[in-house]
Design a protein around this motif. Structure first.
Motif, PDB file in Angstrom:
ATOM      1  N   GLU A 159       1.354   9.302  -5.764  1.00  0.00           N
ATOM      2  CA  GLU A 159       1.714  10.674  -5.407  1.00  0.00           C
ATOM      3  C   GLU A 159       2.749  11.236  -6.367  1.00  0.00           C
ATOM      4  O   GLU A 159       2.706  12.425  -6.720  1.00  0.00           O
ATOM      5  CB  GLU A 159       2.257  10.700  -3.975  1.00  0.00           C
ATOM      6  CG  GLU A 159       2.744  12.068  -3.499  1.00  0.00           C
ATOM      7  CD  GLU A 159       1.672  13.142  -3.588  1.00  0.00           C
ATOM      8  OE1 GLU A 159       2.033  14.310  -3.847  1.00  0.00           O
ATOM      9  OE2 GLU A 159       0.483  12.813  -3.403  1.00  0.00           O
ATOM     10  N   ARG A 179       0.829  -1.208   0.000  1.00  0.00           N
ATOM     11  CA  ARG A 179       0.000   0.000   0.000  1.00  0.00           C
ATOM     12  C   ARG A 179       0.865   1.260   0.000  1.00  0.00           C
ATOM     13  O   ARG A 179       0.598   2.214  -0.728  1.00  0.00           O
ATOM     14  CB  ARG A 179      -0.941  -0.003   1.202  1.00  0.00           C
ATOM     15  CG  ARG A 179      -1.899   1.190   1.224  1.00  0.00           C
ATOM     16  CD  ARG A 179      -2.903   1.090   2.354  1.00  0.00           C
ATOM     17  NE  ARG A 179      -2.269   1.008   3.658  1.00  0.00           N
ATOM     18  CZ  ARG A 179      -2.221  -0.093   4.404  1.00  0.00           C
ATOM     19  NH1 ARG A 179      -2.774  -1.216   3.969  1.00  0.00           N
ATOM     20  NH2 ARG A 179      -1.606  -0.088   5.581  1.00  0.00           N
ATOM     21  N   GLU A 208       0.854   4.086  -2.903  1.00  0.00           N
ATOM     22  CA  GLU A 208       0.564   5.483  -2.583  1.00  0.00           C
ATOM     23  C   GLU A 208       1.704   6.401  -3.012  1.00  0.00           C
ATOM     24  O   GLU A 208       1.472   7.512  -3.496  1.00  0.00           O
ATOM     25  CB  GLU A 208       0.284   5.623  -1.084  1.00  0.00           C
ATOM     26  CG  GLU A 208      -1.053   5.012  -0.664  1.00  0.00           C
ATOM     27  CD  GLU A 208      -1.248   5.012   0.848  1.00  0.00           C
ATOM     28  OE1 GLU A 208      -0.236   5.214   1.570  1.00  0.00           O
ATOM     29  OE2 GLU A 208      -2.389   4.799   1.301  1.00  0.00           O
TER      30      GLU A 208
END
Length: 378
Positions: A316, A308, A312
């Motif tokens: 980003e 995860r 992420e």
């Protein structure tokens, strides 16, 4: 006169139809012993000048590849100049499998290379693309030791990335389509390695290993994706194979083989911006452990957190650079969202919600370490 007329007319028609001795289906004929098949082509930039390098082998009997290099003002001119440097035979580019770009060349832009491949009737759009990190294509092609064939090295890179997917190899066609559609693309990065003290039985030389991705934006190299981030990008793009990971769990380290189908990407809401739900369901099989029996729940939680966080980070990165190298636009299109309906800066305002649920299974043959202290059942 009539007897002479028809042979003369037939000869005239033969000349007009282009079927003379130097024209027709044999006009491009080349004897196989004259052909030098270019398997790998390298492109570099040196103080603004284009440098081409090529590795070619004789079509008839193979043998050690012939390496040639030259500086030129353009790719077509460079290929002609390379031809003059080959002592015998004719360079043939229809069998070019690999195109290697030096970092400086890629930073200037790959548009000329892709434009050439698309226009040229010989070079294949299926040729795999690579970029050399902190190095040049020329160094890889010319630095291979005696007995090494850079084409064989790149074939192994292609096979390795296909199996594991820490990064993967895109060909010229895929790269051109991504740049045309999204203005960005990923390209497999290579790191040069000296074979001395690591490969034996052959003279020392340079080889190449896969090392993440280069990020192309507007056709130019703008950055890199490394390690777990490159693996996460492969996952989102549906290119992840089976990867081996060491995960801290239960006071020890557990080694797993992780595989997963592409994540489900869904448009949740469009109010105030694009809200994406990315859901991943990988599977991990235990292949090594430093404790008797790891708790599968804690191991699954550790894997969930690890994947995860990487997802992420890479989302980003795409958001911060407004660079859709993950091809999220394509995923949205499958959800019925037309790219034209998205605002120009939709990626910058993206709200991504990532969920990961890993399923852990014990090892293929046993669920604990091999016993070595006695007392076990016969």
């Amino acid at each position: 006169m009539k007897r002479l007329f028809f042979p003369l007319a037939a000869l005239a028609l033969l000349t007009l139809s282009g079927c003379g001795l130097s024209r027709g289906i044999y006009s491009n004929y080349r004897a196989i012993e004259e052909l030098q098949l270019v398997r790998t082509l390298g492109l570099d930039a040196d103080d603004g000048a284009l440098v081409l390098s090529a590795a070619a082998a004789r079509a008839q009997d193979g043998g050690a590849p012939v390496i040639a290099r030259c500086a030129a003002t353009g790719i077509p001119q460079g290929l002609d100049a390379l031809q003059l440097r080959v002592p015998r035979g004719q360079l043939h580019f229809a069998h070019t499998q690999y195109i290697v770009l030096g970092e400086d060349y890629a930073a200037r832009g790959v548009g000329d290379a892709l434009d050439f491949v698309e226009r040229d009737i010989h070079t294949r759009l299926g040729a795999a693309l690579f970029v050399v990190r902190d190095g040049t294509a020329e160094a890889l092609l010319t630095g291979s030791g005696e007995g090494w064939d850079v084409g064989d090295v790149l074939t192994e890179v292609l096979a390795e990335t296909s199996r594991h997917g820490d990064c993967c190899v895109f060909d010229a066609r895929e790269t051109a389509v991504d740049l045309s559609e999204y203005g960005t693309a990923l390209i497999c990065a290579l790191r040069l390695k000296d074979t001395q003290d690591s490969v034996f039985g052959l003279p020392p030389g340079l080889t190449a290993v896969p090392d993440g991705y280069g990020i192309l934006r507007g056709g130019a190299l703008v950055g890199w994706l490394d390690g777990a981030d490159a693996r996460a990008a492969s996952f989102v793009r549906g290119k992840l194979g089976t990867v081996t990971l060491a995960v801290p769990a239960g006071g020890g380290t557990v080694t797993v083989e992780l595989s997963a189908p592409p994540p489900e990407i869904e448009l949740v809401s469009a109010e105030g911006g694009i809200v994406l739900s990315l859901s991943a369901a990988p599977e991990a099989v235990i292949v090594g452990q430093t404790e008797t029996k790891p708790d599968t729940r804690s191991l699954a939680a550790a894997l969930d957190a690890q994947l995860r966080e990487a997802l992420e980070r890479v989302l980003e990165r795409a958001r911060a650079e407004n660079c859709d190298f993950l091809a999220l636009t394509r995923a949205l299109r499958t959800q019925g969202v037309a790219p034209a309906a998205l605002p120009p800066d939709w990626l910058r305002t993206l709200d991504a919600r990532v969920t990961v649920h890993t399923t852990v299974r014990p090892g293929y043959d046993m669920d604990a370490r091999a016993g070595t202290d006695g007392g076990g059942a016969a």
